[in-house]
Design a protein around this motif. Sequence first.
Motif, PDB file in Angstrom:
ATOM      1  N   MET A 182       1.714 -11.845  -9.826  1.00 52.43           N
ATOM      2  CA  MET A 182       2.969 -12.673 -10.015  1.00 52.43           C
ATOM      3  C   MET A 182       2.636 -13.645 -10.989  1.00 52.43           C
ATOM      4  O   MET A 182       1.531 -14.238 -11.233  1.00 52.43           O
ATOM      5  CB  MET A 182       3.241 -13.534  -8.612  1.00 52.43           C
ATOM      6  N   ALA A 183       3.655 -14.256 -11.489  1.00 53.80           N
ATOM      7  CA  ALA A 183       3.536 -15.579 -12.474  1.00 53.80           C
ATOM      8  C   ALA A 183       3.186 -16.712 -11.730  1.00 53.80           C
ATOM      9  O   ALA A 183       3.863 -16.962 -10.645  1.00 53.80           O
ATOM     10  CB  ALA A 183       4.929 -15.679 -13.424  1.00 53.80           C
ATOM     11  N   ASP A 184       2.176 -17.446 -12.199  1.00 54.37           N
ATOM     12  CA  ASP A 184       1.826 -18.687 -11.387  1.00 54.37           C
ATOM     13  C   ASP A 184       1.453 -19.847 -12.263  1.00 54.37           C
ATOM     14  O   ASP A 184       0.400 -19.685 -12.921  1.00 54.37           O
ATOM     15  CB  ASP A 184       0.575 -18.245 -10.467  1.00 54.37           C
ATOM     16  N   HIS A 185       2.062 -20.859 -12.408  1.00 53.01           N
ATOM     17  CA  HIS A 185       1.860 -22.122 -13.076  1.00 53.01           C
ATOM     18  C   HIS A 185       1.190 -21.530 -14.729  1.00 53.01           C
ATOM     19  O   HIS A 185       0.258 -21.884 -15.129  1.00 53.01           O
ATOM     20  CB  HIS A 185       0.596 -22.882 -12.625  1.00 53.01           C
ATOM     21  N   GLY A 186       2.172 -20.782 -15.412  1.00 55.31           N
ATOM     22  CA  GLY A 186       1.748 -20.371 -16.601  1.00 55.31           C
ATOM     23  C   GLY A 186       0.705 -19.041 -16.914  1.00 55.31           C
ATOM     24  O   GLY A 186       0.237 -18.789 -17.910  1.00 55.31           O
ATOM     25  N   GLY A 187       0.093 -19.069 -15.436  1.00 56.63           N
ATOM     26  CA  GLY A 187      -0.700 -17.848 -15.481  1.00 56.63           C
ATOM     27  C   GLY A 187      -0.388 -16.510 -14.675  1.00 56.63           C
ATOM     28  O   GLY A 187       0.523 -16.456 -14.562  1.00 56.63           O
ATOM     29  N   PHE A 188      -1.242 -15.949 -13.995  1.00 54.83           N
ATOM     30  CA  PHE A 188      -0.923 -14.901 -12.959  1.00 54.83           C
ATOM     31  C   PHE A 188      -1.800 -14.937 -11.764  1.00 54.83           C
ATOM     32  O   PHE A 188      -2.957 -15.283 -11.802  1.00 54.83           O
ATOM     33  CB  PHE A 188      -1.236 -13.381 -13.829  1.00 54.83           C
ATOM     34  N   LEU A 189      -1.037 -14.911 -10.489  1.00 54.93           N
ATOM     35  CA  LEU A 189      -1.703 -14.630  -9.489  1.00 54.93           C
ATOM     36  C   LEU A 189      -1.575 -13.169  -8.995  1.00 54.93           C
ATOM     37  O   LEU A 189      -0.694 -12.628  -8.697  1.00 54.93           O
ATOM     38  CB  LEU A 189      -0.979 -15.558  -8.467  1.00 54.93           C
ATOM     39  N   GLU A 190      -2.935 -12.523  -8.680  1.00 55.24           N
ATOM     40  CA  GLU A 190      -3.190 -11.357  -8.456  1.00 55.24           C
ATOM     41  C   GLU A 190      -2.878 -11.174  -6.779  1.00 55.24           C
ATOM     42  O   GLU A 190      -3.614 -12.147  -6.104  1.00 55.24           O
ATOM     43  CB  GLU A 190      -4.406 -11.124  -8.694  1.00 55.24           C
ATOM     44  N   LYS A 191      -2.236 -10.283  -6.517  1.00 57.80           N
ATOM     45  CA  LYS A 191      -1.679 -10.137  -5.142  1.00 57.80           C
ATOM     46  C   LYS A 191      -2.902  -8.958  -4.489  1.00 57.80           C
ATOM     47  O   LYS A 191      -3.403  -8.882  -3.274  1.00 57.80           O
ATOM     48  CB  LYS A 191      -0.379  -9.682  -4.701  1.00 57.80           C
ATOM     49  N   TRP A 192      -2.880  -7.733  -5.188  1.00 60.97           N
ATOM     50  CA  TRP A 192      -3.974  -6.805  -4.825  1.00 60.97           C
ATOM     51  C   TRP A 192      -4.340  -5.954  -6.154  1.00 60.97           C
ATOM     52  O   TRP A 192      -3.731  -5.988  -7.152  1.00 60.97           O
ATOM     53  CB  TRP A 192      -3.588  -5.949  -3.810  1.00 60.97           C
ATOM     54  N   ARG A 193      -5.279  -5.125  -6.100  1.00 61.61           N
ATOM     55  CA  ARG A 193      -5.696  -4.423  -7.061  1.00 61.61           C
ATOM     56  C   ARG A 193      -6.452  -3.026  -6.712  1.00 61.61           C
ATOM     57  O   ARG A 193      -6.974  -2.970  -5.642  1.00 61.61           O
ATOM     58  CB  ARG A 193      -6.821  -5.177  -7.856  1.00 61.61           C
ATOM     59  N   ILE A 194      -6.167  -2.025  -7.266  1.00 59.42           N
ATOM     60  CA  ILE A 194      -6.804  -0.647  -7.262  1.00 59.42           C
ATOM     61  C   ILE A 194      -7.748  -0.434  -8.118  1.00 59.42           C
ATOM     62  O   ILE A 194      -7.147  -0.342  -9.468  1.00 59.42           O
ATOM     63  CB  ILE A 194      -6.007   0.315  -6.701  1.00 59.42           C
ATOM     64  N   ASN A 195      -9.068   0.011  -8.198  1.00 61.47           N
ATOM     65  CA  ASN A 195      -9.819   0.225  -9.336  1.00 61.47           C
ATOM     66  C   ASN A 195     -10.413   1.681  -8.736  1.00 61.47           C
ATOM     67  O   ASN A 195     -10.729   1.920  -7.797  1.00 61.47           O
ATOM     68  CB  ASN A 195     -11.050  -0.545  -9.623  1.00 61.47           C
ATOM     69  N   ASP A 196     -10.549   2.505  -9.956  1.00 65.44           N
ATOM     70  CA  ASP A 196     -11.269   3.864  -9.871  1.00 65.44           C
ATOM     71  C   ASP A 196     -11.742   4.438 -11.235  1.00 65.44           C
ATOM     72  O   ASP A 196     -11.264   3.988 -12.209  1.00 65.44           O
ATOM     73  CB  ASP A 196     -10.378   4.869  -9.134  1.00 65.44           C
ATOM     74  N   LEU A 197     -12.608   5.496 -11.008  1.00 61.55           N
ATOM     75  CA  LEU A 197     -13.353   5.931 -12.115  1.00 61.55           C
ATOM     76  C   LEU A 197     -13.863   7.530 -12.078  1.00 61.55           C
ATOM     77  O   LEU A 197     -13.663   7.759 -10.939  1.00 61.55           O
ATOM     78  CB  LEU A 197     -14.261   5.162 -12.636  1.00 61.55           C
ATOM     79  N   LEU A 198     -14.033   7.988 -13.046  1.00 67.79           N
ATOM     80  CA  LEU A 198     -14.571   9.351 -13.000  1.00 67.79           C
ATOM     81  C   LEU A 198     -16.013   9.395 -12.020  1.00 67.79           C
ATOM     82  O   LEU A 198     -16.729   8.403 -12.126  1.00 67.79           O
ATOM     83  CB  LEU A 198     -14.736   9.974 -14.487  1.00 67.79           C
ATOM     84  N   GLU A 199     -16.085  10.437 -11.177  1.00 69.84           N
ATOM     85  CA  GLU A 199     -17.291  10.774 -10.514  1.00 69.84           C
ATOM     86  C   GLU A 199     -18.183  11.724 -11.252  1.00 69.84           C
ATOM     87  O   GLU A 199     -17.702  12.771 -11.982  1.00 69.84           O
ATOM     88  CB  GLU A 199     -16.772  11.141  -8.941  1.00 69.84           C
ATOM     89  N   SER A 200     -19.337  11.602 -10.991  1.00 65.10           N
ATOM     90  CA  SER A 200     -20.423  12.629 -11.249  1.00 65.10           C
ATOM     91  C   SER A 200     -20.385  13.941 -10.776  1.00 65.10           C
ATOM     92  O   SER A 200     -20.748  13.940  -9.374  1.00 65.10           O
ATOM     93  CB  SER A 200     -21.919  11.901 -11.359  1.00 65.10           C
ATOM     94  N   THR A 201     -19.932  14.722 -11.023  1.00 69.17           N
ATOM     95  CA  THR A 201     -19.610  16.017 -10.438  1.00 69.17           C
ATOM     96  C   THR A 201     -20.080  17.346 -11.210  1.00 69.17           C
ATOM     97  O   THR A 201     -20.351  17.198 -12.065  1.00 69.17           O
ATOM     98  CB  THR A 201     -18.026  16.155  -9.876  1.00 69.17           C
ATOM     99  N   GLU A 202     -19.970  18.457 -10.464  1.00 70.21           N
ATOM    100  CA  GLU A 202     -20.259  19.686 -11.419  1.00 70.21           C
ATOM    101  C   GLU A 202     -19.091  20.637 -10.740  1.00 70.21           C
ATOM    102  O   GLU A 202     -18.883  20.823  -9.518  1.00 70.21           O
ATOM    103  CB  GLU A 202     -21.599  20.002 -10.904  1.00 70.21           C
ATOM    104  N   PRO A 203     -18.173  21.060 -11.615  1.00 68.42           N
ATOM    105  CA  PRO A 203     -17.987  20.905 -13.151  1.00 68.42           C
ATOM    106  C   PRO A 203     -17.742  19.448 -13.458  1.00 68.42           C
ATOM    107  O   PRO A 203     -17.189  18.612 -12.663  1.00 68.42           O
ATOM    108  CB  PRO A 203     -16.992  21.569 -13.579  1.00 68.42           C
ATOM    109  N   LYS A 204     -18.015  18.788 -14.559  1.00 69.63           N
ATOM    110  CA  LYS A 204     -17.792  17.370 -14.772  1.00 69.63           C
ATOM    111  C   LYS A 204     -16.336  16.916 -14.597  1.00 69.63           C
ATOM    112  O   LYS A 204     -15.437  17.707 -15.240  1.00 69.63           O
ATOM    113  CB  LYS A 204     -18.489  17.299 -16.090  1.00 69.63           C
ATOM    114  N   GLU A 205     -16.155  15.944 -14.160  1.00 73.35           N
ATOM    115  CA  GLU A 205     -14.771  15.227 -14.261  1.00 73.35           C
ATOM    116  C   GLU A 205     -14.636  14.642 -15.737  1.00 73.35           C
ATOM    117  O   GLU A 205     -15.597  13.971 -16.202  1.00 73.35           O
ATOM    118  CB  GLU A 205     -14.410  14.120 -13.204  1.00 73.35           C
ATOM    119  N   THR A 206     -13.295  14.888 -16.375  1.00 76.96           N
ATOM    120  CA  THR A 206     -13.282  14.520 -17.585  1.00 76.96           C
ATOM    121  C   THR A 206     -12.024  13.728 -17.796  1.00 76.96           C
ATOM    122  O   THR A 206     -11.631  12.931 -18.581  1.00 76.96           O
ATOM    123  CB  THR A 206     -12.919  15.779 -18.746  1.00 76.96           C
ATOM    124  N   ASN A 207     -11.094  13.470 -16.739  1.00 72.10           N
ATOM    125  CA  ASN A 207      -9.862  12.791 -16.839  1.00 72.10           C
ATOM    126  C   ASN A 207      -9.253  12.247 -15.657  1.00 72.10           C
ATOM    127  O   ASN A 207      -9.457  12.984 -14.563  1.00 72.10           O
ATOM    128  CB  ASN A 207      -8.699  13.346 -17.658  1.00 72.10           C
TER     129      ASN A 207
END
Length: 207
Positions: A84-109
């Motif tokens: 959300m906009a907050d005093h000229g900046g941004f106030l974060e309500k929530w966030r989701i982060n993820d990334l590739l895992e080391s697997t076989e076969p290899k994750e590519t995307n």
Amino acid sequence: MKNYILFLVLSFSSFGFSQKVESYRLTKEEIKEQELDQVSDFPVYKAFTCADKSGVYNLLLCENQKTISKKDTLNTKIQAICTMADHGGFLEKWRINDLLESTEPKETNIWFWTKYCTTKDLDGDGYIDPVIVYGTRNENDEIRRVKIITVYKNKKYAIRAVECDLDVCRSFKKDANWNLLPQKIKTYVDHLVVKLRKEQNLLLKDG
């Protein structure tokens, strides 16, 4: 930025009075004008402005676009950020982060499956209940992981699935807090799982 803050104030007054729930996708120009491209370390893939009883805020779907070619864009990391906009900046309500895992076969995307994401009020309480869907592919161009994350009152409720030809490496798990969700939301997501199975030829099951 000033015009954006004015938009927020006017929208909040309007939506707060009518308790109307709405969302719309932002253009690349609007993302840049509102400086939303400064919120994440990654490029904003898609962004939505949402308005409900809690106010007006933005949902950003960001992918790091590690490899870009004429044929495809491959990501190694993603972020979904609600701000959300907050005093000229941004106030974060929530966030989701993820990334590739080391697997076989290899994750590519790893990418957001936006055709299955939603920013609707699923239980009719006047608040938007975002459902974020994303997946990964391996080097054989097979879908390996699928995640469905429902955000209800700023808390995350996830379904995590791993696709595999062998029973031993296939899984489909709902978070332990899943049953705390309203029934209407659980029903919607259950139907979404059925739709994913049918349209993407996925198993989405344990063993």
